[in-house]
Design an enzyme around this catalytic site. Structure first.
Site, PDB file in Angstrom:
ATOM      1  N   HIS A  52      -2.049  -2.673   2.306  1.00 16.28           N
ATOM      2  CA  HIS A  52      -2.852  -2.024   3.283  1.00 16.28           C
ATOM      3  C   HIS A  52      -2.599  -0.759   3.255  1.00 16.28           C
ATOM      4  CE1 HIS A  52      -3.433  -6.040   5.667  1.00 16.28           C
ATOM      5  NE2 HIS A  52      -3.414  -6.121   4.496  1.00 16.28           N
ATOM      6  N   GLU A  54      -1.780   1.308   5.670  1.00 15.53           N
ATOM      7  CA  GLU A  54      -0.484   1.562   6.269  1.00 15.53           C
ATOM      8  C   GLU A  54       0.872   1.438   5.566  1.00 15.53           C
ATOM      9  OE1 GLU A  54      -3.272  -0.260   7.284  1.00 15.53           O
ATOM     10  OE2 GLU A  54      -3.082  -1.086   9.283  1.00 15.53           O
ATOM     11  N   CYS A  82      -2.634  -4.770  11.283  1.00 12.75           N
ATOM     12  CA  CYS A  82      -2.480  -6.332  11.515  1.00 12.75           C
ATOM     13  C   CYS A  82      -1.109  -6.566  11.877  1.00 12.75           C
ATOM     14  CB  CYS A  82      -2.974  -6.755  10.081  1.00 12.75           C
ATOM     15  SG  CYS A  82      -1.631  -6.238   8.837  1.00 12.75           S
ATOM     16  N   CYS A  85       1.455  -4.657   9.235  1.00 16.95           N
ATOM     17  CA  CYS A  85       1.185  -3.436   9.394  1.00 16.95           C
ATOM     18  C   CYS A  85       2.099  -2.811  10.627  1.00 16.95           C
ATOM     19  CB  CYS A  85       0.089  -2.718   8.930  1.00 16.95           C
ATOM     20  SG  CYS A  85      -0.587  -3.179   7.566  1.00 16.95           S
TER      21      CYS A  85
END
Length: 142
Positions: A52, A54, A82, A85
């Site tokens: 991801h 992040e 999410c 993250c």
């Protein structure tokens, strides 16, 4: 840089994810006026479920400062982080998370959970949202 200026950078990163069919999410990390990292989703590109924006940005930022502790850093991301993250932001000890548009399916900083404000965890962080919300939301429709 302002939150709006940082979100412009995150949006540019998010657009880059479209080039390899990833969900267009971008993230940047700022600390003490220095831009430490700028990344976008790479799950499809790498086949890595943890890639991801992040996570990648936090990894790069930590490598740049030479420590996993990003105390006082600001993580700016186009889509609400999410659970993974938001947990990584907590573990990195960031001071703030700024995001553009909410994620009603998986959001962990306002929508479904608020990891940053959970006193049961060992670190809390400030959350600011709806920064360039319309532009962030529109990009996800592409």
């Amino acid at each position: 840089m302002t939150d709006d200026e940082l979100m412009v950078l995150a949006l540019a990163e998010a657009r880059a994810a479209l080039e390899h069919d990833d969900v267009p999410v971008g993230a940047v990390v700022m600390l003490d006026g220095e831009l430490l990292a700028s990344r976008h989703n790479e799950r499809e590109l790498t086949g890595d479920p943890t890639a991801h924006a992040e996570i990648l940005a936090l990894r790069d930022a930590a490598a740049k400062v030479g420590s996993w502790r990003l105390t006082g850093a600001t993580l700016v991301v186009t889509l609400e982080p999410c659970v993974m993250c938001a947990g990584a932001a907590s573990q990195a000890r960031v001071g703030r998370v700024v995001f553009g548009t909410a994620d009603p399916k998986a959001g962990a900083c306002a929508s479904l959970y608020n990891v940053g404000a959970d006193a049961r965890l060992n670190h809390e962080f400030e959350v600011t949202w709806r920064v360039k919300e319309e532009a962030c939301a529109e990009l996800l429709l592409k």
